[in-house]
Design a protein around this motif. Sequence first.
Motif, mmCIF file in Angstrom:
data_model
loop_
_atom_site.group_PDB
_atom_site.id
_atom_site.type_symbol
_atom_site.label_atom_id
_atom_site.label_comp_id
_atom_site.label_asym_id
_atom_site.label_seq_id
_atom_site.Cartn_x
_atom_site.Cartn_y
_atom_site.Cartn_z
ATOM 1 N N LYS A 45 109.084 -73.711 71.603
ATOM 2 C CA LYS A 45 109.712 -74.839 72.282
ATOM 3 C C LYS A 45 110.860 -74.351 73.173
ATOM 4 O O LYS A 45 111.563 -73.395 72.826
ATOM 5 C CB LYS A 45 110.253 -75.848 71.259
ATOM 6 N N LYS A 48 117.220 -76.480 74.763
ATOM 7 C CA LYS A 48 117.759 -77.606 75.533
ATOM 8 C C LYS A 48 119.280 -77.601 75.491
ATOM 9 O O LYS A 48 119.894 -77.052 74.575
ATOM 10 C CB LYS A 48 117.245 -78.940 74.960
ATOM 11 N N GLU A 49 119.896 -78.198 76.499
ATOM 12 C CA GLU A 49 121.324 -78.462 76.464
ATOM 13 C C GLU A 49 121.523 -79.940 76.140
ATOM 14 O O GLU A 49 120.961 -80.815 76.799
ATOM 15 C CB GLU A 49 121.989 -78.113 77.800
ATOM 16 N N VAL A 50 122.325 -80.211 75.129
ATOM 17 C CA VAL A 50 122.536 -81.581 74.665
ATOM 18 C C VAL A 50 124.028 -81.891 74.628
ATOM 19 O O VAL A 50 124.820 -81.107 74.087
ATOM 20 C CB VAL A 50 121.935 -81.797 73.260
ATOM 21 N N LYS A 60 123.929 -75.817 73.483
ATOM 22 C CA LYS A 60 122.537 -75.377 73.506
ATOM 23 C C LYS A 60 121.903 -75.671 72.145
ATOM 24 O O LYS A 60 122.457 -75.327 71.102
ATOM 25 C CB LYS A 60 122.445 -73.885 73.829
#
Length: 344
Positions: A45, A48-50, A60
């Motif tokens: 996967k 992502k940056e959230v 991250k």
Amino acid sequence: MSRLAIVTAAAVLMASATAHAAEPIALRDMGSFHVGGRLVEITGKPVKEVTFTPGGVPAKVDPNGTYQVEQMYVQYFLPQNEKGAYPLLLWHGGGLTGVTYETTPDGREGWLNYFLRKGWSVYNSDAVERGRAGWAQYPDIFKGEPVFLTTANPFERFRIGDGAGSYDPDPAKRKLMPGSQFPNEGYENFVKQNVPRWTTTDDATIAAYIAEIDRVGPCIILFHSQAGTFGFKVAQARPDKVKALIAIEPAGVGDPAKVESLKNIPTLMVYGDYIERDSRWPKIRATGGAFADAIRAAGGSVDVVDLPKVGIKGNSHMMMMDKNNAEVAGLIQTWLEGKGLTKK
């Protein structure tokens, strides 16, 4: 014990429960735990940056790694003066949680309190994927998508309203079943209890329920609707640890090939009203009756009670929430006493 005797005794128990409803509940302990589940590895996967809070610094998040999934939540209440010979496990139905057995949608005491007042150690659970058990990613872990229900769906499907088109946002315009015992004024609160469910997690749920029994030890299981399949199959997997089964309108049954494993477990099946008026429930009721016959043919003991036939009328599929829920609980309590499952 005859059905008339059960109903008569149930009426006495209901009156007693009403008289003592204001008395404090004395516990020797209460608490909760999670049980069951497994570890699952997810790979491949993208990272992502959230931003977790408005105006915060993005972090991250790497979704790859090991996850704990398919556990179940259990809350227990142990009375000071225990009268039940074994703990009573409460298992809810589809799209619901352990709230099913707590305070009713219109604010009355539910079955959890009822049986606790009768001296039972009560274990109330949120099954896999529900409530405080949590849920997992799909389709990576949970296959398929969750099923969500409209506001009208339970009203029309749980024999509260008189079939399709019986629901209306205005309580005064709803078409209730004649003589319905469901608290119409609390229906909105009932809908707020509904949670998404999956149709692909049965094996995980059964595994978690088996883990609960292995932890709690010998017990009695009271289960509702979707949990019909779970209750019977778990009993078939642990027949030495299940001392009685109480099936409240089971929507499914156990493995017919393993029915002999239930022959030493006394079983009670309870069905409400209006079944003949519904499009689905006559077949569901017939399936339950056939499974009861199979247990009897294997040498087991099964009592099947259709509430209208013993003078208890107006009950929906959610009889533990109906206005006469204490009367139905009294019938169950009388049955348990008759099977010698309470302490002298």
